[in-house]
Design an enzyme around this catalytic site. Structure first.
Site, PDB file in Angstrom:
ATOM      1  N   THR A 136       0.517  -1.413   0.085  1.00 48.71           N
ATOM      2  CA  THR A 136      -0.068   0.421  -0.390  1.00 48.71           C
ATOM      3  C   THR A 136       1.014   1.307  -0.427  1.00 48.71           C
ATOM      4  OG1 THR A 136      -1.684  -1.503   1.020  1.00 48.71           O
ATOM      5  CG2 THR A 136      -1.617   1.205   0.642  1.00 48.71           C
ATOM      6  N   LYS A 193       0.655 -10.418   7.214  1.00 48.26           N
ATOM      7  CA  LYS A 193       0.396  -8.942   7.362  1.00 48.26           C
ATOM      8  C   LYS A 193      -0.755  -8.198   8.138  1.00 48.26           C
ATOM      9  CE  LYS A 193       1.439  -4.265   6.280  1.00 48.26           C
ATOM     10  NZ  LYS A 193       1.708  -3.105   5.844  1.00 48.26           N
ATOM     11  N   TYR A 219      -2.117 -10.586   2.900  1.00 49.99           N
ATOM     12  CA  TYR A 219      -2.167  -9.154   3.177  1.00 49.99           C
ATOM     13  C   TYR A 219      -3.677  -8.965   4.218  1.00 49.99           C
ATOM     14  CZ  TYR A 219      -0.653  -4.228   3.131  1.00 49.99           C
ATOM     15  OH  TYR A 219      -1.118  -2.695   3.848  1.00 49.99           O
ATOM     16  N   TYR A 270     -12.058  -6.428  -5.732  1.00 50.84           N
ATOM     17  CA  TYR A 270     -13.435  -4.928  -6.075  1.00 50.84           C
ATOM     18  C   TYR A 270     -14.525  -5.705  -5.350  1.00 50.84           C
ATOM     19  CZ  TYR A 270     -15.829  -2.550  -9.592  1.00 50.84           C
ATOM     20  OH  TYR A 270     -16.475  -2.440 -10.180  1.00 50.84           O
TER      21      TYR A 270
END
Length: 311
Positions: A48, A171, A141, A111
């Site tokens: 990110t 993570k 993630y 999405y």
């Protein structure tokens, strides 16, 4: 698995751009070297913080190849590879593993919202089937504040149980300590909190460290917490933790990507560091200078050392 995972601070590296918005490969390589020299045990490009979803598959592969050809050990890289399509994600993962990367960081397909755990499980099962990794190398993630679609602990537990040959860890960027605590209870799963605010709490519960955005500018202080804890100096680690928590809370009060890029531009004198790809916007120079002064006044932080290594 835990024995083979990096232990310490991992930086999700910022991606520098030239003024024409192409990746500034010289800055990318220099910044990666600096982070490793400053105390990072690994790097996570194209997360990110690295504006990954503004960067194409082939661009990522070329930039990673540039890092490796520039002397960065691929065994210290855990690139972000999570995209919405199985074909793109598997293509990127295979390219990273062929380079020798330590692992890959994989978002859920984000999405379509409101999807079931069964649907997400099927996505990762098909992805693992397509990639067929020879070792545990997939780090999930979880970042619901951005992706909205998350990876609940029940799903993570099932994936770790059913695909131990592929799933290495996760993570957790939920910002929710209770979620992180539940993940830390999953057997043989490497857990990295996505913020140094939870670093010491995580270490006490068995985490391997953290993958944190502000390592891009503050890695020595964050790494010190791990060093002190591993050395048995828990009280000193708690004091050090207070300092890095205050630093993080100040930076995250701004837009952290533009803020850190502006600080690096100020430190290095290279205006390219302030460039972001749309729709993100650069932080104004005066606002960056004000943040620099605030960090110095409240956290004793100086860009002086950063300037020497970022130039």
């Amino acid at each position: 698995m835990k024995a083979n995972a990096p232990r310490g601070v991992i930086a999700p590296t910022l991606t520098p751009f030239n003024h024409d918005l192409s990746i500034a490969e010289d800055l990318f390589l220099d910044h990666s070297r600096r982070l490793l020299e400053a105390g990072c045990v690994a790097l996570a490009p194209f997360g990110t913080t690295g504006e990954a979803l503004s960067i194409g598959v082939e661009e990522r592969i070329a930039a990673l190849e540039g890092l490796v050809s520039g002397g960065i050990d691929p065994a210290l890289l855990i690139p972000g590879t999570g995209l919405n399509s199985l074909t793109d994600t598997s293509r990127l993962i295979r390219a990273c593993l062929e380079m020798g990367c330590a692992g890959v960081l994989v978002l859920p397909p984000f999405y379509y919202k409101g999807v079931s755990e069964e649907g997400l499980y099927s996505y990762f099962a098909r992805l693992i089937e397509a990639v067929r990794p020879s070792r545990p190398c997939i780090y999930l993630y979880h970042i619901p504040p951005v992706a909205v679609v998350g990876l609940p602990p029940s799903l993570v537990r099932n994936l770790a149980r059913d695909f131990p040959e592929a799933i290495a860890g996760i993570k957790d960027s939920s910002g929710d300590w209770e979620n992180t605590r539940q993940l830390l209870e999953i057997d043989d799963l490497v857990v990295y909190p996505g913020s140094e605010i939870f670093l010491l709490d995580g270490l006490k519960k068995g985490s391997n460290g953290c993958i944190t955005a502000t390592a891009n500018i503050n890695v020595p202080s964050i790494a010190e917490v791990v060093r002190l804890f591993d050395g048995g100096e828990v009280a000193a680690a708690e004091t050090a933790q207070e300092g890095i928590t205050a630093f993080r809370q100040l930076v995250q009060g701004y837009a952290p990507i533009p803020a850190q890029k502006r600080l690096l531009a100020l430190a290095s004198g290279d205006s390219r560091w302030a460039v972001l790809r749309p729709p993100l916007e650069s932080m104004q120079e005066e606002k960056g200078k004000a943040l620099e002064q605030l960090l110095q006044a409240q956290c004793g932080f100086s860009l002086k050392e950063t300037a020497a290594s970022a130039s």
